[in-house]
Design a protein around this motif. Structure first.
Motif, PDB file in Angstrom:
ATOM      1  N   TYR A 268       0.826  -1.204   0.000  1.00 27.62           N
ATOM      2  CA  TYR A 268       0.000   0.000   0.000  1.00 27.62           C
ATOM      3  C   TYR A 268       0.865   1.261   0.000  1.00 27.62           C
ATOM      4  CZ  TYR A 268      -4.492  -2.311   0.509  1.00 27.62           C
ATOM      5  OH  TYR A 268      -5.619  -3.055   0.269  1.00 27.62           O
ATOM      6  N   SER A 269       1.972   1.227   0.692  1.00 26.26           N
ATOM      7  CA  SER A 269       2.827   2.413   0.761  1.00 26.26           C
ATOM      8  C   SER A 269       3.369   2.801  -0.607  1.00 26.26           C
ATOM      9  CB  SER A 269       3.992   2.174   1.733  1.00 26.26           C
ATOM     10  OG  SER A 269       3.527   2.013   3.057  1.00 26.26           O
ATOM     11  N   LYS A 270       3.635   1.813  -1.450  1.00 25.73           N
ATOM     12  CA  LYS A 270       4.227   2.126  -2.754  1.00 25.73           C
ATOM     13  C   LYS A 270       3.261   2.847  -3.685  1.00 25.73           C
ATOM     14  CE  LYS A 270       3.134  -2.186  -5.189  1.00 25.73           C
ATOM     15  NZ  LYS A 270       2.080  -1.612  -6.026  1.00 25.73           N
ATOM     16  N   SER A 271       1.945   2.735  -3.412  1.00 22.96           N
ATOM     17  CA  SER A 271       0.996   3.248  -4.389  1.00 22.96           C
ATOM     18  C   SER A 271      -0.008   4.268  -3.872  1.00 22.96           C
ATOM     19  CB  SER A 271       0.223   2.074  -5.007  1.00 22.96           C
ATOM     20  OG  SER A 271      -0.443   1.333  -4.009  1.00 22.96           O
ATOM     21  N   LEU A 272      -0.183   4.400  -2.571  1.00 26.77           N
ATOM     22  CA  LEU A 272      -1.214   5.300  -2.075  1.00 26.77           C
ATOM     23  C   LEU A 272      -0.964   6.747  -2.487  1.00 26.77           C
ATOM     24  CD1 LEU A 272      -2.098   3.926   1.471  1.00 26.77           C
ATOM     25  CD2 LEU A 272      -3.661   4.261  -0.444  1.00 26.77           C
ATOM     26  N   TRP A 273       0.307   7.150  -2.540  1.00 24.26           N
ATOM     27  CA  TRP A 273       0.590   8.534  -2.948  1.00 24.26           C
ATOM     28  C   TRP A 273       0.061   8.803  -4.363  1.00 24.26           C
ATOM     29  CZ3 TRP A 273       3.325   9.604  -7.329  1.00 24.26           C
ATOM     30  CH2 TRP A 273       4.088   8.561  -7.882  1.00 24.26           C
ATOM     31  N   ALA A 274       0.126   7.774  -5.215  1.00 32.16           N
ATOM     32  CA  ALA A 274      -0.346   7.942  -6.587  1.00 32.16           C
ATOM     33  C   ALA A 274      -1.869   7.987  -6.654  1.00 32.16           C
ATOM     34  CB  ALA A 274       0.183   6.809  -7.458  1.00 32.16           C
ATOM     35  N   SER A 275      -2.544   7.414  -5.665  1.00 33.47           N
ATOM     36  CA  SER A 275      -3.998   7.440  -5.651  1.00 33.47           C
ATOM     37  C   SER A 275      -4.538   8.846  -5.432  1.00 33.47           C
ATOM     38  CB  SER A 275      -4.537   6.521  -4.548  1.00 33.47           C
ATOM     39  OG  SER A 275      -4.117   5.195  -4.735  1.00 33.47           O
ATOM     40  N   PHE A 276      -3.838   9.619  -4.607  1.00 31.41           N
ATOM     41  CA  PHE A 276      -4.324  10.938  -4.230  1.00 31.41           C
ATOM     42  C   PHE A 276      -3.677  12.075  -5.010  1.00 31.41           C
ATOM     43  CE2 PHE A 276      -4.922   8.357  -0.344  1.00 31.41           C
ATOM     44  CZ  PHE A 276      -6.286   8.540  -0.167  1.00 31.41           C
ATOM     45  N   GLY A 277      -2.447  11.863  -5.490  1.00 31.44           N
ATOM     46  CA  GLY A 277      -1.754  12.936  -6.198  1.00 31.44           C
ATOM     47  C   GLY A 277      -1.114  13.905  -5.230  1.00 31.44           C
ATOM     48  N   HIS A 278      -1.553  15.144  -5.218  1.00 31.93           N
ATOM     49  CA  HIS A 278      -0.958  16.181  -4.385  1.00 31.93           C
ATOM     50  C   HIS A 278      -1.146  15.855  -2.898  1.00 31.93           C
ATOM     51  CE1 HIS A 278      -0.236  20.141  -2.577  1.00 31.93           C
ATOM     52  NE2 HIS A 278       0.431  20.416  -3.696  1.00 31.93           N
ATOM     53  N   LEU A 361       7.876   8.114   2.450  1.00 34.19           N
ATOM     54  CA  LEU A 361       8.891   7.313   1.761  1.00 34.19           C
ATOM     55  C   LEU A 361       9.144   7.823   0.347  1.00 34.19           C
ATOM     56  CD1 LEU A 361       7.898   3.702   2.908  1.00 34.19           C
ATOM     57  CD2 LEU A 361       9.778   5.126   3.744  1.00 34.19           C
ATOM     58  N   ARG A 362       8.107   8.310  -0.308  1.00 34.10           N
ATOM     59  CA  ARG A 362       8.314   8.839  -1.657  1.00 34.10           C
ATOM     60  C   ARG A 362       9.192  10.086  -1.624  1.00 34.10           C
ATOM     61  NH1 ARG A 362       5.635  12.486  -5.453  1.00 34.10           N
ATOM     62  NH2 ARG A 362       6.157  11.754  -7.550  1.00 34.10           N
ATOM     63  N   LEU A 367      10.831   4.290  -1.994  1.00 32.73           N
ATOM     64  CA  LEU A 367       9.782   3.359  -2.378  1.00 32.73           C
ATOM     65  C   LEU A 367      10.308   2.356  -3.404  1.00 32.73           C
ATOM     66  CD1 LEU A 367       6.683   5.711  -2.765  1.00 32.73           C
ATOM     67  CD2 LEU A 367       7.086   4.044  -0.955  1.00 32.73           C
ATOM     68  N   SER A 368      10.025   1.098  -3.171  1.00 29.66           N
ATOM     69  CA  SER A 368      10.422   0.055  -4.116  1.00 29.66           C
ATOM     70  C   SER A 368       9.440  -1.099  -4.008  1.00 29.66           C
ATOM     71  CB  SER A 368      11.846  -0.439  -3.836  1.00 29.66           C
ATOM     72  OG  SER A 368      11.903  -1.078  -2.560  1.00 29.66           O
ATOM     73  N   TRP A 369       9.480  -1.976  -5.022  1.00 26.08           N
ATOM     74  CA  TRP A 369       8.618  -3.162  -5.012  1.00 26.08           C
ATOM     75  C   TRP A 369       9.298  -4.250  -5.809  1.00 26.08           C
ATOM     76  CZ3 TRP A 369       5.252  -4.928  -1.937  1.00 26.08           C
ATOM     77  CH2 TRP A 369       4.376  -5.960  -2.300  1.00 26.08           C
ATOM     78  N   ARG A 370       9.413  -5.414  -5.172  1.00 24.69           N
ATOM     79  CA  ARG A 370      10.080  -6.568  -5.770  1.00 24.69           C
ATOM     80  C   ARG A 370      11.459  -6.217  -6.295  1.00 24.69           C
ATOM     81  NH1 ARG A 370       6.953 -10.921  -5.604  1.00 24.69           N
ATOM     82  NH2 ARG A 370       4.704 -10.631  -5.557  1.00 24.69           N
ATOM     83  N   GLY A 371      12.161  -5.432  -5.492  1.00 25.59           N
ATOM     84  CA  GLY A 371      13.552  -5.111  -5.805  1.00 25.59           C
ATOM     85  C   GLY A 371      13.765  -4.018  -6.822  1.00 25.59           C
TER      86      GLY A 371
END
Length: 375
Positions: A268-278, A361-362, A367-371
């Motif tokens: 969830y941490s890798k993508s939540l920032w992209a869900s909301f944007g600003h 983290l961003r 932020l990373s996922w699967r290396g």
């Protein structure tokens, strides 16, 4: 008193919206679909999935009602023997093609690049593309039902959300929020009819597309650098003039997204920032959710202790309305609701923390996922 009444009205309206979405507008593919006469390519991207690809692939091999089924698997740089497991499960089945992926070039993230390689190398005769993740297990009629619904709905992209399997306390707190959020806040009928890209949603675990429409959007090349490539692909479809629909896929597929709390937290941490944007938008949304769904039980307790029974009653009713919204979402999508829905205020707090962690983290480029880095 006025504030507590406003809370109750706000939560009740949103729960009513979820009820209308679930009861009237949520698509439900047929339990006994007709045979699909077109050629369908099922596309399975894999990266270090040796431990869980077997149930997924066996379920794909067991699909019924799709005589023209083709299964294309991409080993995306795995180091755990994923390709060997695929070969052992598939044997010499002529429907299965195993590809060896190449590293994503500059400007591409791993998942979009893997999906793009699969789509461009699928059987040219395939007129429908079905993307499936390794953590998804399909029922025997799932592909036929999903493609049938794609055609019946006359859309370019259909997203049948699988039933999300939960096992741990963390699962039960966080995972049901996926379906609850879009059923509560997204007007499904307007999403299907409106050409606005902002009114689009999709889940990449199980995604069905008309191939011609996919090509017209630019495919995954159009979302090459997007963390939420599924949602961005849906938006690209709308920008190209196509239509998007969501469906209840709980009778078609099941998905256990994460096995441990660290996986869930980092996923969830890798993508939540992209869900909301600003970050400001994220702060506003989280503040609203906390006000509507976490504040009521606190207000109810405080008012009861302060000798204000009317306020306590209204706040308790607002809490109950929020719980009812979770129950509606769970029952509509095959999820577990008892006793998990009672902890909905805590779920919203955890979502807020995960959102803050994602931006933190961003900002530090961690932020990373699967290396692979995702920012």
């Amino acid at each position: 008193m006025t504030g507590a009444l406003a809370l109750l009205l706000g939560v009740a309206v949103l729960t009513g919206h979820a009820l209308v979405n679930a009861g009237r507008w949520l698509r439900r593919p047929a339990d006994r679909p007709a045979e699909v006469t077109e050629t369908v390519a099922v596309l399975l991207p894999l990266r270090d999935e040796a431990d869980r690809v077997t149930p997924c692939l066996r379920a794909l091999l067991a699909q019924r009602g799709v005589p023209g089924l083709r299964i294309v698997v991409l080993d995306d740089g795995s180091t755990d023997g994923t390709a060997e497991v695929v070969r052992a499960v598939a044997g010499d089945d002529p429907r299965v093609t195993l590809l060896t992926g190449v590293a994503p070039p500059p400007g591409w993230l791993g998942k979009p690049h893997a999906c793009w390689q699969l789509a461009t190398r699928a059987d040219p005769a395939a007129t429908a593309l079905v993307f499936v993740d390794a953590d998804v297990v399909l029922r025997p009629h799932a592909v036929a039902a999903a493609v049938g619904e794609l055609r019946a709905a006359r859309v370019t992209l259909l997203s049948p959300y699988p039933r999300i399997l939960v096992a741990t306390a963390a699962d039960r707190l966080v995972q049901p929020l996926l379906q609850w959020l879009w059923l509560t806040f997204l007007p499904l009928r307007a999403m299907e009819r409106s050409p606005r890209p902002s009114l689009a949603a999709a889940g990449g675990q199980f995604l069905v597309l008309d191939r011609a429409g996919y090509v017209a959007t630019g495919g995954h090349a159009a979302v090459s650098d997007k963390v939420l490539e599924d949602v961005e692909l849906a938006r690209a479809v709308k920008r190209a003039g196509g239509r998007v629909a969501l469906a209840d896929g709980s009778r078609l597929a099941a998905c256990r997204m994460y096995d441990t709390w660290p996986q869930l937290r980092d996923g969830y941490s890798k993508s939540l920032w992209a869900s909301f944007g600003h970050p400001g938008a994220a702060a506003a949304v989280v503040a609203l959710l906390l006000t509507l769904y976490t504040a009521p039980p606190l207000v109810a307790v405080g008012a009861a202790l302060a000798g204000a029974p009317a306020v306590a009653g209204l706040a308790s009713a607002a809490y109950a309305a929020g719980v009812a919204g979770r129950v509606v979402a769970a029952r509509a999508t095959g999820g577990r609701w008892w006793p998990d829905a009672l902890a909905h205020p805590v779920s919203v707090v955890v979502l807020g923390w995960l959102t803050a962690r994602s931006y933190h983290l961003r900002k530090r480029r961690r932020l990373s996922w699967r290396g692979r880095p995702v920012t």
